[in-house]
Design an enzyme around this catalytic site. Structure first.
Site, mmCIF file in Angstrom:
data_model
loop_
_atom_site.group_PDB
_atom_site.id
_atom_site.type_symbol
_atom_site.label_atom_id
_atom_site.label_comp_id
_atom_site.label_asym_id
_atom_site.label_seq_id
_atom_site.Cartn_x
_atom_site.Cartn_y
_atom_site.Cartn_z
ATOM 1 N N HIS A 28 0.833 -1.208 0.000
ATOM 2 C CA HIS A 28 0.000 0.000 0.000
ATOM 3 C C HIS A 28 0.865 1.256 0.000
ATOM 4 C CE1 HIS A 28 -4.087 -1.589 1.746
ATOM 5 N NE2 HIS A 28 -3.502 -2.511 0.998
ATOM 6 N N TYR A 137 -8.348 -7.341 10.668
ATOM 7 C CA TYR A 137 -7.775 -7.572 9.342
ATOM 8 C C TYR A 137 -6.251 -7.423 9.458
ATOM 9 C CZ TYR A 137 -8.156 -7.661 4.205
ATOM 10 O OH TYR A 137 -8.084 -8.006 2.877
ATOM 11 N N LYS A 186 -4.186 -11.300 5.589
ATOM 12 C CA LYS A 186 -3.937 -11.077 4.167
ATOM 13 C C LYS A 186 -2.643 -11.797 3.807
ATOM 14 C CE LYS A 186 -5.832 -9.295 1.748
ATOM 15 N NZ LYS A 186 -6.787 -9.592 0.694
ATOM 16 N N ASP A 214 -6.378 -15.033 3.184
ATOM 17 C CA ASP A 214 -6.766 -14.536 1.857
ATOM 18 C C ASP A 214 -5.523 -14.133 1.058
ATOM 19 O OD1 ASP A 214 -7.779 -13.257 -0.359
ATOM 20 O OD2 ASP A 214 -8.639 -11.566 0.735
ATOM 21 N N PRO A 215 -5.022 -15.033 0.176
ATOM 22 C CA PRO A 215 -3.813 -14.691 -0.591
ATOM 23 C C PRO A 215 -4.104 -13.968 -1.908
ATOM 24 C CG PRO A 215 -4.370 -16.973 -0.975
ATOM 25 C CD PRO A 215 -5.439 -16.431 -0.045
ATOM 26 N N ASN A 216 -5.364 -13.581 -2.148
ATOM 27 C CA ASN A 216 -5.703 -12.863 -3.403
ATOM 28 C C ASN A 216 -5.075 -13.515 -4.634
ATOM 29 O OD1 ASN A 216 -5.783 -10.062 -1.403
ATOM 30 N ND2 ASN A 216 -7.497 -10.482 -2.750
ATOM 31 N N HIS A 313 -16.745 -8.134 2.434
ATOM 32 C CA HIS A 313 -15.439 -7.662 1.961
ATOM 33 C C HIS A 313 -15.219 -6.194 2.333
ATOM 34 C CE1 HIS A 313 -13.285 -5.637 -1.525
ATOM 35 N NE2 HIS A 313 -12.360 -6.458 -1.060
ATOM 36 N N ASN A 315 -12.276 -2.763 1.573
ATOM 37 C CA ASN A 315 -11.069 -2.142 1.047
ATOM 38 C C ASN A 315 -10.747 -0.966 1.958
ATOM 39 O OD1 ASN A 315 -9.349 -2.632 -1.174
ATOM 40 N ND2 ASN A 315 -11.145 -2.779 -2.472
HETATM 41 O O1 GKR Z 1 -6.094 -3.736 0.859
HETATM 42 O O2 GKR Z 1 -4.427 -4.976 0.237
HETATM 43 C C1 GKR Z 1 -5.621 -4.798 0.408
HETATM 44 C C2 GKR Z 1 -6.597 -5.904 0.124
HETATM 45 O O3 GKR Z 1 -5.946 -6.976 -0.473
HETATM 46 C C3 GKR Z 1 -7.750 -5.442 -0.734
HETATM 47 O O4 GKR Z 1 -7.261 -4.802 -1.883
HETATM 48 C C4 GKR Z 1 -8.691 -6.567 -1.128
HETATM 49 O O5 GKR Z 1 -9.661 -6.063 -1.994
HETATM 50 O O6 GKR Z 1 -9.282 -6.724 1.193
HETATM 51 C C5 GKR Z 1 -9.519 -7.144 -0.041
HETATM 52 C C6 GKR Z 1 -9.791 -8.630 -0.154
HETATM 53 O O7 GKR Z 1 -10.373 -9.168 0.757
HETATM 54 O O8 GKR Z 1 -9.474 -9.230 -1.172
HETATM 55 MG MG MG Z 2 -10.451 -11.065 -0.289
#
Ligand code: GKR
Ligand code: MG
Length: 416
Positions: A28, A137, A186, A214-216, A313, A315
């Site tokens: 970020h 979070y 995350k 949550d590894p996106n 969810h 952000n």
């Molecule tokens: O803020 O780095 C972040 C999150 O990864 C965000 O961009 C995601 O949209 O929090 C979110 C998620 O649950 O995927």
């Molecule tokens: Mg997510």
């Protein structure tokens, strides 16, 4: 009721402080962008809305402002249709148009509630809970934003978290400060075994408290299956381990843990294939792109019909969004998991007057005042708008920012 006519929609882009939180895309930046909406009615009543920022979304909100003037604030279906029609030629994706209609709908509901003297949750059918549970979070993070281009380093009071001990310490701070009793990490930052170790350390430090990871979409199908096996009995759900509905469906076939998403099911047309393929078992709602608070309430009913569990969810956001999230979560009977929120990372820069929204015992009490129940701090709004103007920042770029410090960093998804 001419007092219910919309006179104008004031659209204000802002920038607020954000710590160096790591994710599968990079890190970020020191500032995050949002847009604050003030929907002014003929009688002077003002409804508030908050949208994610960035040049494209800002432009669409300005386009929306042009078409909503003169419309009835109670006719949210017509307001959404007018915005949708105005955006359609240049924005073909319904998901992308949804970000705009959603933000305006929240402002309409806030104004309606103020006119009627009733909280937004009443306009959604009433509350099924007086307070809404949120999860801490957790993020891997640097101790500070390093000095850059003559700018001094920017520290914070969370410290560094780059290993299991750092994550457990961060979770302790989150619990101490806000009373959270469930935790989301995350991931997608370090090799999966390191993140598995962090989750196990959390499980040991907070026995019996729900955990999620949550590894996106940082992992392949095979890696996702491996992590799911390793964390069987430890996680309440695994969020977006891999990309797309077919990939998630492949993982789900063998996963002993329910899979959740806020990435592969983000529009109405995704629901049918996701259900048919049993790709996800938990849906993270987000009123910012599902068409607003009423549509989110409807989405919950669809999930109930198909046996999908619900979470929420988030952000990087401020208090208008938190109030809206709280109202809708309070009105959803089948909210099965605590909601996500970035609020602790950003609340110091909030645009709402303090006092109404407080995270205590891991929950936010549903505001009882008219509309969203929160008041805009106009001086703060002006300062954050100035910050936006002066920063020159017009979009989020976690990867580019990471590359300023680690030029060799590449965005690779999946990475493992
Ligand atoms: O803020 O780095 C972040 C999150 O990864 C965000 O961009 C995601 O949209 O929090 C979110 C998620 O649950 O995927
Ligand atoms: Mg997510």
């Amino acid at each position: 009721m001419s007092s219910a006519r919309i006179r104008e929609l004031i659209v204000t882009p802002i920038a607020f402080g954000d710590p160096p939180l790591l994710n599968s895309n990079g890190v970020h930046e020191p500032l995050a962008l949002r847009v604050i909406l003030q929907l002014v009615l003929e009688d002077g009543t003002v409804g508030l809305g908050e949208s994610p920022g960035g040049a494209a979304r800002l432009e669409r909100l300005h386009a929306a402002a042009k078409v909503v003037a003169g419309m009835d604030v109670f006719d949210t279906t017509a307001v959404a249709a007018a915005i949708d029609a105005a955006l359609l030629p240049s924005v073909p994706g319904s998901h992308e148009r949804g970000w705009t209609t959603s933000a305006v709908e929240v402002a309409c509901l806030d104004a309606q509630g103020k006119l009627l003297g009733r909280p937004v949750s009443d306009l959604l059918g009433g509350t099924v809970r007086d307070s809404v549970p949120f999860a801490a979070y957790l993020f891997y993070k640097w101790a500070e934003h390093p000095a850059l281009d003559g700018r001094a380093a920017i520290g914070d009071d969370w410290g560094e978290a780059l290993d299991p001990a750092g994550i457990v310490e961060q979770a302790r701070l989150m619990q101490e400060r806000y009373g959270f009793t469930s935790f989301k990490l995350k991931g997608g930052v370090f090799p999966p075994d390191e993140e598995i170790a962090a989750i196990r350390a959390l499980a040991e430090a907070f026995p019996g408290q729900p955990l999620r990871l949550d590894p996106n979409v940082a992992w392949t199908v095979e890696t996702s299956k491996y992590v799911a096996r390793e964390l069987d009995g430890v996680l309440e759900y695994l969020e977006d381990p891999t990309r797309g509905i077919p990939g998630m469906a492949e993982v789900a076939k063998d996963s002993p843990i329910p899979l959740a998403t806020n990435m592969c099911v983000i529009a109405w047309e995704h629901l049918r294939p996701a259900v048919e393929q049993n790709a996800v078992q938990v849906l993270l709602t987000d009123h910012h792109y599902w068409g607003g608070l009423r549509r989110t309430r409807e989405l919950a009913a669809v999930c109930e019909a198909f046996g999908l569990a619900l979470s929420m969810h988030s952000n990087s956001h401020l208090g208008i969004s938190l109030a809206a999230m709280t109202h809708v979560a309070a009105a959803i009977p089948n909210l099965d998991h605590s909601c996500d929120t970035h609020y602790p990372w950003n609340s110091a820069d909030d645009v709402v007057v303090p006092g109404v929204l407080e995270l205590r015992d891991g929950e936010v009490k549903v505001p009882t005042g008219p509309g969203l129940g929160v008041e805009l701090d106009h001086d703060r709004l002006e300062r954050l708008h100035r910050r936006y103007v002066d920063s020159g920042m017009r979009g989020r770029d976690d990867t580019g920012y990471m590359q300023r410090f680690r030029p060799e960093y590449e965005l690779r998804l999946p990475r493992w």
